[in-house]
Structures are given as structure tokens and as C-alpha cells.
Design an enzyme around this catalytic site. Structure first.
Site, mmCIF file in Angstrom:
data_model
loop_
_atom_site.group_PDB
_atom_site.id
_atom_site.type_symbol
_atom_site.label_atom_id
_atom_site.label_comp_id
_atom_site.label_asym_id
_atom_site.label_seq_id
_atom_site.Cartn_x
_atom_site.Cartn_y
_atom_site.Cartn_z
ATOM 1 N N GLY A 83 -4.595 3.529 2.156
ATOM 2 C CA GLY A 83 -5.272 3.016 3.538
ATOM 3 C C GLY A 83 -6.061 1.644 3.097
ATOM 4 N N SER A 127 -6.363 -7.280 -2.526
ATOM 5 C CA SER A 127 -6.735 -5.868 -2.829
ATOM 6 C C SER A 127 -7.765 -5.319 -2.014
ATOM 7 C CB SER A 127 -7.278 -6.072 -4.306
ATOM 8 O OG SER A 127 -8.009 -4.736 -4.392
ATOM 9 N N SER A 128 -7.750 -4.140 -1.675
ATOM 10 C CA SER A 128 -8.858 -3.555 -0.704
ATOM 11 C C SER A 128 -10.032 -3.784 -1.624
ATOM 12 C CB SER A 128 -8.532 -1.995 -0.690
ATOM 13 O OG SER A 128 -7.525 -1.725 0.033
ATOM 14 N N ASP A 155 -0.134 -3.906 -9.145
ATOM 15 C CA ASP A 155 -0.546 -2.795 -9.886
ATOM 16 C C ASP A 155 0.793 -2.538 -10.940
ATOM 17 O OD1 ASP A 155 -2.943 -2.000 -8.527
ATOM 18 O OD2 ASP A 155 -1.578 -1.635 -7.112
ATOM 19 N N GLY A 210 -1.103 -7.452 1.825
ATOM 20 C CA GLY A 210 -0.244 -7.045 0.581
ATOM 21 C C GLY A 210 0.647 -5.805 0.954
ATOM 22 N N HIS A 211 -0.124 -4.624 1.659
ATOM 23 C CA HIS A 211 0.521 -3.467 2.087
ATOM 24 C C HIS A 211 1.717 -3.550 3.002
ATOM 25 C CE1 HIS A 211 -3.618 -1.859 0.755
ATOM 26 N NE2 HIS A 211 -2.873 -1.107 0.022
ATOM 27 N N GLN A 249 0.891 0.528 -13.032
ATOM 28 C CA GLN A 249 1.318 1.587 -11.991
ATOM 29 C C GLN A 249 2.691 1.508 -12.086
ATOM 30 O OE1 GLN A 249 -1.126 3.149 -8.795
ATOM 31 N NE2 GLN A 249 0.488 1.975 -7.643
HETATM 32 O O1 PAF Z 1 -1.311 1.837 -5.484
HETATM 33 C C1 PAF Z 1 -1.784 2.694 -4.803
HETATM 34 O O2 PAF Z 1 -2.372 2.530 -3.705
HETATM 35 C C2 PAF Z 1 -2.293 4.507 -5.322
HETATM 36 O O3 PAF Z 1 -2.537 4.061 -6.517
HETATM 37 C C3 PAF Z 1 -1.009 5.165 -4.882
HETATM 38 C C4 PAF Z 1 0.335 4.654 -5.530
HETATM 39 C C5 PAF Z 1 -0.750 5.359 -3.319
HETATM 40 C C6 PAF Z 1 -1.265 6.727 -5.204
HETATM 41 O O4 PAF Z 1 -2.440 7.024 -4.895
#
Ligand code: PAF
Length: 286
Positions: free
Chosen positions: A31, A187-188, A152, A36-37, A155
Site C-alpha cells: 500500500g 519509495s513509500s 527492490d 512506481g506502484h 527481493q
Molecule cells: O515490495 C513490497 O512491497 C513487499 O516486500 C511485498 C513484495 C509486497 C511483500 O510484502
């Protein structure tokens, strides 16, 4: 856009789409959405018939003393943005819906070699939390493809590896990092920066770009490149956790023979911890 709080509702909607033969794209988030999202949602939309997003601030990926309770929660605004950007369904479970037992999972998923280096060395347990929740979300949404931001980077590598090792039938799509005009990665956590810290923050991307430029120009002493950038970051008032050059595919320490590299860094600036990276592909070098 349909909004689901329970696993049952989510599953019945995605299963109906799947029966109709629709391709399902998934964008997991915590959220507090920014451009970016939304670019991830757009990538998913361009590849899938239906786009599912999730908003879940996952307690398992926050360490002690980190910002789990203060992490910005802006659900109404997020819903509007998702709807405006063509998202079909939003899964927004409570912690107990995903982790019914005391709010924590009993089974965990871990990719140890990739999780204990770089950011993982500074945030113990973080990638275990990410891998566990993403595995669970993949089992619930059953997407054909899932989109993650390249900001990320570690990740993304952890999730690719988990998907390969556990044979999840999901294509992982990496999407380019959204940047502000001065190069700062979106980034948030940027909202934790004071005005003066915000002016300092773009130095992180400048140093990454400078290091990537030096490698592209043929400099081969990676240790020296990193030391120079670490010194420059301290000089600018940022507190680096690390600044490293790694092999892009598996984050192994890069050697002269590697052609696909990534420079990664994390810094602390006031209340914020900022991460960013730059990819380098030395395709024309012998
Ligand atoms: O990148 C994120 O926002 C988080 O690490 C994710 C992939 C939603 C997992 O909680």
C-alpha cells in the site's frame, strides 16, 4: 474494482476468471501507493486480461525496531488509484486472515543464501518474511504472472529463485524503477525525509550511476570503485549500510569475467533507509 478481505471471496473471483480462460496478472504491495506502484499495475495490465493487486503490510518482514506500526497506511487513496489505473480486484486481508495463528505463520519459506547478504545482513529475517508472504499470496491468487519493481533488486532475485525452486507456475516480471526528476527512486519511505534530507537523497542514485559509468568505461578494480562511492556518500551526509558490485543473476560477488552486473546500495538518512541499484550489461567486451 472488487475489494476482497477474505481468502474465500478472492479465490472464488479468480477461479471464475480462470475458468473463462483469462490471464491473471498480480501486483503484491504494502500500500501507500505512488507512481512506481502504478507503473507495475500498468505492466500487469499490458500482459494480462485481469489484474489483481494486494495491499498487506506484512508483519513478518519487519524487524524489531523497524517501522511496522508507523508504516504509512493510506487505504482509501490507494483504492481510488488502483481503480483509476484499471485494477480489477484488490485483496486487502487483515493480519489474522493470512496468519490465523497468533498473527504469525507456522510454516516459513526461506531462500537462505540470497537472504542473508546485502540488505538481508542488515535486516535479519526480512527476506524470509517476504518469501513467505509472497508464496502464500501466489497460492491464493494463482496468477499467471506477477510484477515486481527492480528497485527492490534483491527481493526480485529472491522471489525468482523461490519460484524456480518451488516450481510455482508463475512468470516473474521485473519492472523498471520509477524515479523522481532528480533521480531519487520512488519509495513509500521517501516521505520520512525532511526537506533538507530530501535534497541530499539523490546523491545515492548519483553515486550508483557514477560507479556504473566507471565499470562501463572499463575500470576493473571493483573494490576501489565501491570505496570511492562509500566515501562520497559519507561526505554527502548519507550513512551507507553497503555499496557493492554483484553478478546480476544471483548476486554473487562479481569478478572481471562477469558481463551482467548490478551495483547495489543501501543508506540511512534521518528516519529513512533508502535502497537503489543500477544494472550494467557489458555486452561488447571480450
Ligand atoms: O515490495 C513490497 O512491497 C513487499 O516486500 C511485498 C513484495 C509486497 C511483500 O510484502
Amino acid at each position: 474494482m472488487e475489494v476482497f478481505a477474505t481468502i474465500e471471496e478472492l479465490k472464488s473471483a479468480v477461479r471464475a476468471w480462470r475458468r473463462e480462460g483469462q490471464v491473471i496478472g498480480f501486483v503484491p504491495t504494502m500500500g501507500n501507493l505512488h507512481d512506481g506502484h502504478l507503473s507495475l499495475i500498468n505492466v500487469a495490465r499490458s500482459r494480462a486480461d485481469r489484474v489483481v493487486a494486494s495491499i498487506f503490510v506484512n508483519p513478518l518482514q519487519f524487524g524489531e525496531g523497524e517501522d511496522f506500526s508507523s508504516y504509512p497506511r493510506t487505504e482509501d487513496r490507494d483504492k481510488t488509484l488502483l481503480e483509476e489505473n484499471g485494477c480489477d480486484a484488490l485483496f486487502m486481508p487483515a493480519v489474522r486472515e493470512l496468519y490465523p495463528e497468533r498473527g504469525m505463520p507456522v510454516t516459513i519459506v526461506e531462500v537462505p543464501e540470497l537472504s542473508n547478504i546485502l540488505c538481508g545482513a542488515h535486516r535479519p529475517g526480512h527476506f524470509r518474511g517476504v518469501a513467505t508472504v509472497v508464496a502464500k499470496l501466489f497460492n491464493l491468487v494463482e496468477p499467471d504472472l506477477a510484477v515486481f519493481g527492480e528497485k527492490d533488486y534483491q527481493q526480485l532475485v529472491v522471489i525468482r529463485r523461490m519460484v524456480e525452486d518451488l516450481c510455482f507456475p508463475v512468470e516473474i516480471v521485473g519492472a523498471p524503477t520509477g524515479r523522481e526528476d532528480d533521480g531519487l527512486a520512488m519509495s513509500s519511505r521517501n516521505q520520512y525525509l525532511t526537506e533538507s534530507e530530501r535534497r541530499t537523497a539523490p546523491a545515492l542514485h548519483r553515486e550508483l550511476a557514477r560507479a556504473a559509468g566507471a565499470i562501463a568505461d572499463g575500470e576493473q578494480d571493483f573494490g576501489k570503485i565501491c570505496d570511492r562511492s562509500l566515501a562520497a556518500l559519507w561526505e554527502e551526509g548519507l550513512k551507507p549500510d553497503y555499496f557493492e558490485i554483484r553478478r546480476a543473476s544471483d548476486l554473487a560477488v562479481a569478478g572481471e569475467e562477469d558481463r551482467h552486473l548490478v551495483v547495489l546500495a543501501a543508506v540511512r538518512l534521518g528516519r529513512a533507509r533508502l535502497i537503489d541499484n543500477e544494472r550494467i550489461d557489458l555486452i561488447n567486451r571480450n
